[in-house]
Design an enzyme around this catalytic site. Structure first.
Site, PDB file in Angstrom:
ATOM      1  N   ARG A 140      -1.222  11.652   3.184  1.00 46.13           N
ATOM      2  CA  ARG A 140      -2.179  12.235   4.048  1.00 46.13           C
ATOM      3  C   ARG A 140      -3.566  13.001   3.117  1.00 46.13           C
ATOM      4  O   ARG A 140      -3.363  13.832   2.340  1.00 46.13           O
ATOM      5  CB  ARG A 140      -1.688  13.426   5.253  1.00 46.13           C
TER       6      ARG A 140
ATOM      7  N   GLU B  25      -3.929   4.293   1.611  1.00 45.87           N
ATOM      8  CA  GLU B  25      -3.953   4.451   2.562  1.00 45.87           C
ATOM      9  C   GLU B  25      -4.266   5.759   3.519  1.00 45.87           C
ATOM     10  O   GLU B  25      -3.343   6.603   3.537  1.00 45.87           O
ATOM     11  CB  GLU B  25      -2.966   3.586   3.818  1.00 45.87           C
TER      12      GLU B  25
ATOM     13  N   HIS C  74       2.147  10.807  -9.385  1.00 45.49           N
ATOM     14  CA  HIS C  74       0.746  10.630  -9.412  1.00 45.49           C
ATOM     15  C   HIS C  74       0.368   9.001  -8.986  1.00 45.49           C
ATOM     16  O   HIS C  74       1.325   8.212  -8.529  1.00 45.49           O
ATOM     17  CB  HIS C  74       0.071  10.266 -10.502  1.00 45.49           C
TER      18      HIS C  74
ATOM     19  N   ASN D 222      -5.559  13.342  10.315  1.00 43.42           N
ATOM     20  CA  ASN D 222      -4.889  14.095  10.911  1.00 43.42           C
ATOM     21  C   ASN D 222      -6.028  14.906  11.972  1.00 43.42           C
ATOM     22  O   ASN D 222      -6.641  15.916  11.395  1.00 43.42           O
ATOM     23  CB  ASN D 222      -3.323  14.253  11.279  1.00 43.42           C
TER      24      ASN D 222
ATOM     25  N   GLU E   5      -3.915   9.274 -12.815  1.00 42.67           N
ATOM     26  CA  GLU E   5      -3.313   8.834 -14.057  1.00 42.67           C
ATOM     27  C   GLU E   5      -4.919   8.356 -14.747  1.00 42.67           C
ATOM     28  O   GLU E   5      -4.201   6.918 -14.590  1.00 42.67           O
ATOM     29  CB  GLU E   5      -2.212   8.658 -14.624  1.00 42.67           C
TER      30      GLU E   5
ATOM     31  N   HIS F 290       0.826  -1.094  -0.029  1.00 38.55           N
ATOM     32  CA  HIS F 290       0.112   0.354   0.106  1.00 38.55           C
ATOM     33  C   HIS F 290       0.656   1.046  -0.150  1.00 38.55           C
ATOM     34  O   HIS F 290       2.336   1.040   0.293  1.00 38.55           O
ATOM     35  CB  HIS F 290      -0.739  -0.059   1.466  1.00 38.55           C
TER      36      HIS F 290
END
Length: 290
Positions: free
Chosen positions: A31, A78, A96, A82, A145, A27
């Site tokens: 953020r 993921e 990208h 925050n 993309e 993965h």
């Protein structure tokens, strides 16, 4: 941690492990400023599935995993929110993510009809080629993309990062992590070169697309994109190889291999020669930015 001759192992023995290991891209972590908004965008516009979501109030963050299949077989994104932080600097180094789709024209229409995403490059063949692509930024500005391609077991097909010395990066990912150079293409008319690195062919898995722009040796990485995670059968042997290669090509071990408190997995983390962060951990689903 001793490596190579310090541990009584010749360097060639240490570096044999990445060639034997059954690593897999697991993965990418980054953020976002509004988690629910991004989840809506990815599920409604791109057709991803919300795989799991976890709130950690004692550490003031929430994360969510999205993708096109289960985490034990497919790559995932993921997303980390925050508490109280609604904006991040993506920087110039991250390029990208890419999604493979059988009909990019149709996917673009779906995106245009949504309220959360937009198309910034209309679908059409790449310059000088026949592959149909389009571009669509998400609400936080991460670029996606869209690549027209036949049926694939892994629609989340690329993570593109910019690097300052391409041959050094290729050698690092080959020697330290056992990746293969799948394709390299120089585009002198636009002054860049790309290299596709991965553990299987591009239409079968997620690959790293490393991009070198002529004359650019360093990039601002911002504080939005965090890292990519890679699974391994042996964290300790993998860390030995990485540490040995960092001495030759650059980079830095950030976390020595060992158990992750509170979770049944072992991890190591490091920076590659350009400062991109990588987590390597045993094959178990977990989430942590650090």
């Amino acid at each position: 941690m001793a490596t190579g001759s310090e541990a009584g192992k010749p360097a060639e023995v240490v570096l044999e492990w990445p060639k034997q290991d059954k690593k897999r891209m697991l993965h990418a972590v980054y953020r976002v400023g509004d988690l629910d908004r991004t989840i809506k965008c990815y599920t409604e516009c791109f057709g991803m599935k919300l795989l799991r979501k976890r709130d950690v109030p004692e550490e003031k963050y929430t994360n969510a995993f999205l993708g096109f299949g289960p985490e034990d077989s497919n790559f995932a994104l993921e997303l980390t929110y925050n508490y109280g932080v609604d904006k991040y600097d993506i920087g110039a180094g991250f390029g990208h993510f890419a999604i493979a789709h059988e009909d990019v024209y149709k996917l673009a229409e779906t995106i245009k009809s949504s309220s959360c995403c937009k198309i910034t490059r209309e679908p059409g063949p790449v310059k000088g080629g026949s592959t149909v692509i389009a571009f669509a930024p998400d609400p936080d500005g991460y670029m996606f993309e869209l690549i027209q391609r036949g049926p694939t077991p892994e629609p989340l097909c690329q993570v593109m990062l910019r690097v300052g010395e391409l041959d050094r990066s290729i050698m690092f990912y080959e020697k330290a992590l056992g990746m293969k150079l799948l394709r390299k293409k120089d585009v002198p008319q636009y002054k860049y070169t790309i290299a596709m690195m991965g553990y299987a062919e591009e239409d079968k898995t997620t690959v790293l697309e490393l991009t070198y722009n002529y004359g650019v040796t360093e990039y601002n990485k911002g504080n939005a994109y965090a890292q990519v995670a890679i699974g391994t059968d042996d964290v300790y042997k993998s860390a030995e190889a990485v540490e040995l290669v960092t001495k030759e090509l650059g980079g830095k071990i950030l976390r020595q291999p060992g158990p992750l408190p509170g979770l049944n997995t072992k991890i190591t983390s490091f920076l590659d020669p350009d400062g991109w962060k990588v987590f390597v951990h045993s094959f178990r689903v977990y989430s942590w930015i650090g």
